[in-house]
Structure formats: C-alpha cells, structure tokens
Design an enzyme around this catalytic site. Structure first.
Site, mmCIF file in Angstrom:
data_model
loop_
_atom_site.group_PDB
_atom_site.id
_atom_site.type_symbol
_atom_site.label_atom_id
_atom_site.label_comp_id
_atom_site.label_asym_id
_atom_site.label_seq_id
_atom_site.Cartn_x
_atom_site.Cartn_y
_atom_site.Cartn_z
ATOM 1 C CG ASN A 98 -2.265 0.271 1.016
ATOM 2 O OD1 ASN A 98 -2.795 -0.109 -0.011
ATOM 3 N ND2 ASN A 98 -2.901 0.957 1.936
ATOM 4 N N GLY B 26 4.091 -7.325 3.866
ATOM 5 C CA GLY B 26 3.949 -6.863 2.476
ATOM 6 C C GLY B 26 2.635 -6.147 2.243
ATOM 7 C CE LYS B 27 -2.011 -7.801 6.370
ATOM 8 N NZ LYS B 27 -2.549 -7.913 7.733
ATOM 9 C CB VAL B 28 2.374 -0.770 4.615
ATOM 10 C CG1 VAL B 28 2.958 0.629 4.483
ATOM 11 C CG2 VAL B 28 0.937 -0.690 5.113
#
Ligand SMILES: NC(=O)c1ccc[n+]([C@@H]2O[C@H](COP(=O)([O-])OP(=O)(O)OC[C@H]3O[C@@H](n4cnc5c(N)ncnc54)[C@H](O)[C@@H]3O)[C@@H](O)[C@H]2O)c1
Length: 389
Positions: free
Chosen positions: A281, A309-311
C-alpha cells in the site's frame, strides 16, 4: 438488587426517546476547522490528525497520483450520525470503495427508511429500557420497533430482488441501495447504502453473517427456500482486483476490526497467493481507539504491516495512526478534505467494473503462474516489492 435506585421515578418510553433526533452530518469544508487543525493541533494525537489530513489532501487526492482509495468502517459510526461524512466523500469521488461492518450498513438503513434514532444518555437503566422496548447503543436510543420494521424491509427487498445463487456483498449492497432509492426517492442524500449505489461505490462487508442484514438473509434461505448465497471469495477477488488496478493505493481506516484486515490483505493476496508482487500500500491512515500493545490486528501499526507486504516499506512517512475516537476525528478529517484544493475527483464507479477487473486479475495471475509455477517452493524471502511500482 433493585435495578433502579429506591425512590427514583421510572422513566417512560417517551421520556427516553425525547432526545434530539440524530441526523447525518454533512461536512462543508469549514475554514475554521482547517485553521484549528493547521494551527491548533500541534502535538500528540491532535498533530496525528493534522498529518492524516495532509496525507489525504496533499498526496492521496492529487490528480496525478490517481490513488484508489478504500475506506474501512468499524465501530458504531452510522448510529452516531457519521454516515453523512461517508456520503459526502463518496459523492465527491474521494473514496472509491468501502469495507464496513454489517452493523454500520444495517443501522444506515434506519435513516434511509426515515426512522429516528435519538440522542440520549449512557447512564440509564437498561432493564427499564428493555421493558419499555428501547434499544441502546451507548447514548443512542431508538425504539425496538425500528429494528423490526428495518428487518421487514430487508426481507421484502430480498424477495423483490429475487436473486438466487452466489453474489458478492458489493452486488447485494448495490441492489439494496437501488431498491432504497426506488422505495424512498431522495434517500441517497442521507443513506450511505443508497448514496454508494448512486455514486457507483462498491460496499463490502468482511463478515456478512455478523449483522441483522446477514440474519435476514439467513431467514430468506430457511423460510423462502432461497438459494441466494453471499460468496466471500467474490469479495476477496474483487477487492484484490481493485488494488491491482490502482495506480497508487491508499486507505482510510476507521476503528479496526475485520474491515481493516479485509482491506489490507489485498496486497498479500496478490503477492503471497497469486504471485503478483504489487508493492504494498502507498498510503495508510487509521483513526482508532485500538492500542498496539495487545498484539491484535486492530491496533497494529503500518510498520508492522510492512512485514506482511501490506504496506510498502518506502512509504512509511505517508502512513499515520491517530489514536482517538473516530466520532471526533473523522468529521474533522472530512471537513479538512472537503475544504482542500482537490476536494472533488472523477468517480471511478468501481461497482460497474468488478467483472472486468477480476478478469484482469485472473489474466495476470495466470501469467504469474506460468512464469513461476510453484511460488510456495521459491526462496523463503519476500518477493521484490518494487517490481510493479
Ligand atoms: N444489529 C446489528 O446488525 C448489529 C450487529 C453488530 C453490532 N451492532 C451494533 O453496532 C455497533 C457497531 O458494531 P461494529 O460491528 O460496527 O463494530 P465494533 O463496535 O465492534 O468496533 C470494531 C472496531 O472499531 C473500534 N472502535 C469502536 N468504536 C470506536 C470509536 N468510537 N473510535 C475509534 N475506534 C472505534 C474498536 O476498537 C474495534 O477495533 C455495536 O456497538 C452494536 O451495538 C449491531
């Protein structure tokens, strides 16, 4: 134990429901609020609200960034009258899709159907309320009849809609919003579900069984032999497809709960499951009362989300958590956004692009699979998150 102090008079239903009606508040871009945030909110969580306003107004809304913006909604926000802020953002194209608890959508229907919720006190006798048929959400009070009549509307809508088979929650809420506008013309001015349908904003619910809408869908199956089925796989793929298609991606997270994760898991679904490393993100704003120290997802920081690995690790300056009651922070945030230079964007109308975007996701996933047939057996390091940036 008596449930009322001896001698204290019993209150009637009418007295309990005599508080001012709760109306949806629509932000207007107040210059005074902008000044308060810029000049008065200088430290601690006040300053974090200021940061959130600037990340949103100065970066996420920049036309050249064309950010796909997801809003997640948990906590009793529509009962507290904050639906008007969401309506305003959707109408202006400042939010492209929404993930909400079912409760917020269900309680939004009361406004659409012209029922009244009242301002009240949290210091009341709940046994007395029960006996008087009054429902309480902290200091919001309304007659139990509102629940029963809203449920009747939902069940009648499901019969009118007549769909049998699997649907995403976005399809369900879009149809519900259209029906509300047909039955109650003009209600898109004061209902999130109706306004979303009018603006082409898809609304998802991360746990569809967890609200009175879900309860009435269960009734529809049991009592009407309906084959209508909420298919969470469709929701997962549609949200994932929006994120894949986004030039940049950013979120505004109100509260925590499952809507927060449902949004954030889009990036791991891409890299971990489909082998498409999108990059994480780009922007992350959270307004919440959830604390980080309990280890739960609701309070997890953007930095923790980097490890999943979300942001994107490169964008941590474009992330912020303001620890405060979102019933205070969100209207301020919306006033600031509505008063900002880029306070209107062309709407993406993603509700009409779900099918084509999921097809694009499938094409890209198939090609990733051909390139890397067994991602699970690949090296145990994170993928190159920069690949798709
Ligand atoms: N009839 C229904 O369909 C139904 C179903 C469930 C809940 N409810 C009612 O709706 C209300 C909302 O429930 P919900 O499921 O949307 O979420 P919730 O109230 O369980 O809240 C979920 C998350 O939001 C955070 N949060 C809550 N209030 C906040 C605030 N003021 N500021 C910042 N963060 C906040 C919480 O810490 C948590 O992370 C409940 O209080 C309940 O009374 C109704």
């Amino acid at each position: 134990m008596p449930h009322r102090a001896p001698g204290s008079p019993r209150k009637s239903r009418e007295q309990y429901l005599s508080g001012k009606p709760i109306r949806y508040y629509r932000p207007r871009g107040s210059a005074e609020v902008r000044q308060l945030i810029d000049d008065g909110f200088q430290a601690f969580n006040a300053a974090r609200i200021g940061e959130a306003c600037h990340i949103f107004g100065d970066k996420m809304l920049l036309p050249e960034h064309n950010t796909t913006i997801g809003l997640t909604v948990a906590g009793a926000l529509t009962p507290a009258g904050l639906g008007g802020c969401i309506v305003e953002l959707m109408e202006r194209g400042l939010v492209d899709f929404v993930i909400s608890t079912g409760a917020n959508l269900y309680h939004d229907l009361h406004y659409a159907l012209n029922f009244t919720l009242h301002r009240g006190s949290p210091f009341v006798d709940d046994v007395e309320l029960y006996e008087e048929g009054v429902i309480r959400i902290y200091d919001v009070l309304f007659p139990a009849q509102v629940l029963l009549e809203t449920d009747t509307y939902v069940r009648d809508f499901l019969v009118r809609w007549g769909v049998n088979g699997p649907v995403s929650t976005a399809e369900l809420h879009y149809a519900l919003g259209r029906d509300l506008m047909e039955q109650h013309p003009g209600c898109e001015q004061y209902s999130v579900v109706a306004a979303a349908a009018a603006a082409g904003v898809p609304i998802y619910t991360s746990s569809p069984g967890d609200s009175s809408i879900g309860m009435n869908i269960a009734y529809h199956e049991l009592m009407n032999d309906s084959r209508l089925m909420i298919d969470p796989n469709k929701d997962v793929n549609e949200v994932c497809a929006f994120i894949l298609a986004g030039e940049k991606n950013g979120c505004v997270i109100l509260g925590g709960g499952s809507p927060k994760n449902f949004y954030l898991q889009g990036q791991p679904t891409l890299w971990e499951v489909y082998g498409i490393p999108k990059g994480g993100n780009d922007y992350f704003i959270q307004l919440t009362t959830d604390s980080v120290v309990w280890g739960g997802l609701s309070g997890a920081t953007p930095a923790e989300a980097v490890s999943w690995g979300k942001v994107n690790p490169g964008v941590l300056p474009d992330t912020v958590v303001a620890y405060c009651d979102s019933t205070i922070a969100f209207p301020l945030f919306c006033e600031y956004a509505v008063g900002s230079e880029h306070n209107r964007r062309p709407r993406k109308e993603l509700v009409h692009k779900r099918v084509e975007l999921v097809e694009a996701l499938k094409r890209e996933a198939m090609s990733a699979k051909r390139e890397h047939p067994a991602p699970a057996e690949a090296a145990d390091t994170m993928p190159d998150l920069e690949r798709h940036r």
